[in-house]
Design an enzyme around this catalytic site. Structure first.
Site, PDB file in Angstrom:
ATOM      1  N   ASN A 185       0.809  -1.211   0.000  1.00  0.00           N
ATOM      2  CA  ASN A 185       0.000   0.000   0.000  1.00  0.00           C
ATOM      3  C   ASN A 185       0.848   1.270   0.000  1.00  0.00           C
ATOM      4  O   ASN A 185       0.992   1.927  -1.037  1.00  0.00           O
ATOM      5  CB  ASN A 185      -0.967  -0.029   1.188  1.00  0.00           C
ATOM      6  CG  ASN A 185      -2.052   1.037   1.087  1.00  0.00           C
ATOM      7  OD1 ASN A 185      -1.940   1.962   0.297  1.00  0.00           O
ATOM      8  ND2 ASN A 185      -3.092   0.911   1.878  1.00  0.00           N
ATOM      9  N   ASP A 186       1.439   1.600   1.143  1.00  0.00           N
ATOM     10  CA  ASP A 186       2.164   2.874   1.231  1.00  0.00           C
ATOM     11  C   ASP A 186       3.303   3.000   0.213  1.00  0.00           C
ATOM     12  O   ASP A 186       3.552   4.090  -0.292  1.00  0.00           O
ATOM     13  CB  ASP A 186       2.730   3.064   2.645  1.00  0.00           C
ATOM     14  CG  ASP A 186       1.618   3.234   3.686  1.00  0.00           C
ATOM     15  OD1 ASP A 186       0.522   3.692   3.310  1.00  0.00           O
ATOM     16  OD2 ASP A 186       1.860   2.913   4.866  1.00  0.00           O
ATOM     17  N   VAL A 187       3.961   1.883  -0.084  1.00  0.00           N
ATOM     18  CA  VAL A 187       5.119   1.957  -0.988  1.00  0.00           C
ATOM     19  C   VAL A 187       4.724   2.199  -2.454  1.00  0.00           C
ATOM     20  O   VAL A 187       5.585   2.421  -3.294  1.00  0.00           O
ATOM     21  CB  VAL A 187       6.004   0.685  -0.913  1.00  0.00           C
ATOM     22  CG1 VAL A 187       6.602   0.537   0.478  1.00  0.00           C
ATOM     23  CG2 VAL A 187       5.241  -0.547  -1.321  1.00  0.00           C
ATOM     24  N   PHE A 196      -0.024   1.418   6.730  1.00  0.00           N
ATOM     25  CA  PHE A 196       0.572   1.775   8.006  1.00  0.00           C
ATOM     26  C   PHE A 196       0.597   3.282   8.242  1.00  0.00           C
ATOM     27  O   PHE A 196       0.418   3.755   9.357  1.00  0.00           O
ATOM     28  CB  PHE A 196       1.982   1.211   8.041  1.00  0.00           C
ATOM     29  CG  PHE A 196       2.677   1.390   9.341  1.00  0.00           C
ATOM     30  CD1 PHE A 196       2.212   0.747  10.471  1.00  0.00           C
ATOM     31  CD2 PHE A 196       3.787   2.205   9.443  1.00  0.00           C
ATOM     32  CE1 PHE A 196       2.852   0.907  11.684  1.00  0.00           C
ATOM     33  CE2 PHE A 196       4.430   2.365  10.657  1.00  0.00           C
ATOM     34  CZ  PHE A 196       3.960   1.717  11.775  1.00  0.00           C
ATOM     35  N   ALA A 197       0.806   4.049   7.158  1.00  0.00           N
ATOM     36  CA  ALA A 197       0.908   5.504   7.320  1.00  0.00           C
ATOM     37  C   ALA A 197      -0.449   6.123   7.655  1.00  0.00           C
ATOM     38  O   ALA A 197      -0.529   7.286   8.032  1.00  0.00           O
ATOM     39  CB  ALA A 197       1.479   6.136   6.062  1.00  0.00           C
TER      40      ALA A 197
END
Lengths: 92, 479
Positions: free
Chosen positions: B406-408, B445-446
């Protein structure tokens, strides 16, 4: 030159040498690098063997033996699991 | 042979062992030579152990051998049994034991040197204190990291009021106690304040040092969230090396100093790389308690329309593509879907589709975690490309298949106002079509929404990665 000072020279130079070789390890192999390095940090085993060997009181012997057990787990487990990982890296 | 010449031979053998360690690590720079490099490093260790046993007068062989056999057996069992998805926690445990061993050796030396009853020279005292301190922090910190990775301790950052003040206070106490142990004048001064004498405070102070360091290790790791674990594991790896090097100073043993500093350097480099891959400073990772959602205004997800597809549609898109890049994330590891993923890739390749993998440096819970999982699933290592290698390729890629990341892959990293601003991402949004395999639209996570999911070119393929991947295997076969 005192032993401490020689040790400091060795420490700094070995760190620089380590930096050089380790920075060339590709991201693909970062996990094996870490677990391999981890096994190497079990070098504390050498220290544990020396103090246990010289042990003259029960407490020293207990602490030394504890050190040997922990360090051996680190060394044996670390190298073996790294080998297990690396044998999976194959080119097809 | 007299003892002097055996000592010289032992030192030369240590030197050879140091050379083998360095050249062993050097061979880790290519997957083709890496296995031999690890074997070489293990031979270096064996040489160092044998030399140590022969060079030192071992009074009690029974204890020494029993301890070696016990530790060795535990190590073998752990190394054989562990699942590849659980590698991060195993490495954390091994780290902890390495640090613990260094601390135990320093403690034994402290007792052997009189337990504070006689004043230690400052240099010797200082190295004992450092070795105990770093070793104990590594031990307790690694065990907490293990707990977080294993799910015994919550993966979310644990924060409470005055946490940083408590840490600072504890650190100060440890420093004062350490100074009292390492420096005779400081020790005497402290002792008179406490109404005691310098020689009587030795053991209580040492125990306070150990307890303080253990508490510090716990408190330093507990506020760090699950996705920041690659940094924590790298840093603890570095500490275990530094602890061994400090023990080398205590014993005046060059082998320990060299091997310890090599590990210290390795851990430090990986720590820097991981921080860079998240565009965050080490201080921010250590003290930022990232992932609590405090920093991010939690975006409301699911209000914008997405295009969702089922396995059959996803299979069609993949099967008729010319080139596919797979982006694996931690979700793949959680679902244990790497073997099914490889089957999909095999089927696509049989159809003539070019398949490669784009791996972000912080995907997973330790550096390089995804690569190990894919290697385990028998993916050829030359297909595993890192961020810099794969990013220029997305423009000409037909389909990107994102599995549990997700975040990456969040394009908002390019927006200067985003919480993840400046984080290097995989430019998957530049590909012609993006398929996102994910359980739900929930943020990563972010704690922020991902615009990628709402693009016209993005197809959301919801569900458990393993089940959906098995579906995909069937559908691609029939396509």
């Amino acid at each position: 030159m005192g032993e401490m000072l020689i040790g400091l020279y060795v420490f700094v130079l070995a760190t620089l040498a380590g930096r050089e070789v380790i920075s060339k390890v590709p991201p693909t192999l970062h996990t094996p690098l870490m677990s391999g390095a981890n096994a190497i940090s079990g070098i504390a085993l050498i220290g544990a063997l020396v103090v246990t060997g010289l042990a003259d009181t029960p407490w020293v012997k207990v602490l030394g033996a504890l050190g040997i057990v922990m360090a051996t787990i680190n060394v044996v487990g670390g190298f073996m699991v790294t080998d297990r990982m690396l044998q999976m890296f194959r080119k097809r | 042979m007299n003892t002097e010449s055996t000592a010289i031979i032992a030192q030369l053998a240590y030197l050879l062992s140091a050379i083998l360690f360095v050249s062993g690590i050097k061979r880790l720079s290519s997957p083709a030579t890496a296995r031999s490099g690890n074997i070489r490093a293990s031979q270096a260790m064996l040489l160092a152990i044998v030399v140590t046993l022969l060079d030192n007068r071992i009074l009690d062989w029974t204890t020494v051998l029993a301890a070696v056999v016990a530790g060795g057996l535990v190590g073998v069992v752990l190394a054989r049994r562990i699942e590849m998805t659980a590698m991060p926690q195993l490495v954390a445990v091994f780290n902890g034991f390495g640090g613990g061993a260094s601390a135990a050796v320093a403690a034994a030396e402290f007792i052997r040197a009189g337990g504070g009853a006689t004043a230690l020279s400052t240099g010797y005292g200082l190295t004992i204190v450092l070795s105990t301190l770093i070793g104990a922090v590594t031990l307790s910190g690694s065990l907490i990291a293990f707990g977080k990775l294993q799910g015994i301790v919550t993966g979310r950052p644990v924060t409470f009021a005055l946490q940083k003040s408590l840490n600072a206070l504890l650190f100060l106490v440890v420093l004062v106690v350490g100074a009292g142990l390492a420096h005779q004048a400081a020790g005497d001064a402290l002792a008179s304040v406490l109404g005691s004498t310098g020689t009587a405070i030795g053991i209580p102070f040492f125990l306070a040092l150990v307890a303080g360091a253990l508490a510090l290790g716990i408190l330093l790791v507990i506020p760090i969230g699950g996705a920041d674990m690659p940094v924590v594991v790298s840093l603890l790896n570095s500490y275990s090396g530094l602890a061994a090097a400090a023990t080398g100073f205590v014993l005046g043993n060059m082998m320990l100093i060299i091997a310890g500093s090599l590990v210290g350097a390795a851990g430090l480099i990986l720590t820097q790389l991981m921080c860079k891959a998240m565009n965050r400073s080490l201080a921010n990772v250590a003290f930022g308690a990232f992932g609590t959602g405090d920093q991010a205004v939690r975006a409301k997800t699911g209000e914008r329309p997405v295009r969702d597809v089922d396995a059959e549609q996803a299979a069609m898109v993949l099967a008729y593509a010319g080139s596919v890049v797979v982006v694996p994330g931690y979700g793949l590891a959680v679902a244990q879907a790497q073997h099914e993923l490889r089957k999909v890739c095999d089927l696509l390749e049989e159809r003539g589709v070019s398949v490669r993998f784009g791996v972000h440096p912080v995907a997973g819970r330790m550096p390089g975690h995804m690569n190990v999982l894919l290697a385990e699933a028998d993916v050829s290592y030359d297909k595993l490309l890192d961020l810099d290698e794969i990013n220029p390729e997305f423009e000409s890629t037909d389909v990107v298949l994102i599995v549990g990341a997700n975040d990456v892959v969040n394009p908002s990293a390019r927006d200067p106002d985003s919480v993840i601003a400046g984080m290097p991402i995989l430019d998957v949004d530049r590909a012609r079509t993006v398929i996102v395999m994910k359980r739900s639209l929930s943020p990563g996570f972010a704690g922020i929404d991902n615009d990628l999911f709402y693009m016209d070119r993005t197809l959301m393929f919801f569900g458990d990665a393993k089940e959906q991947m098995s579906e995909l295997v069937r559908e691609v076969r029939e396509a």
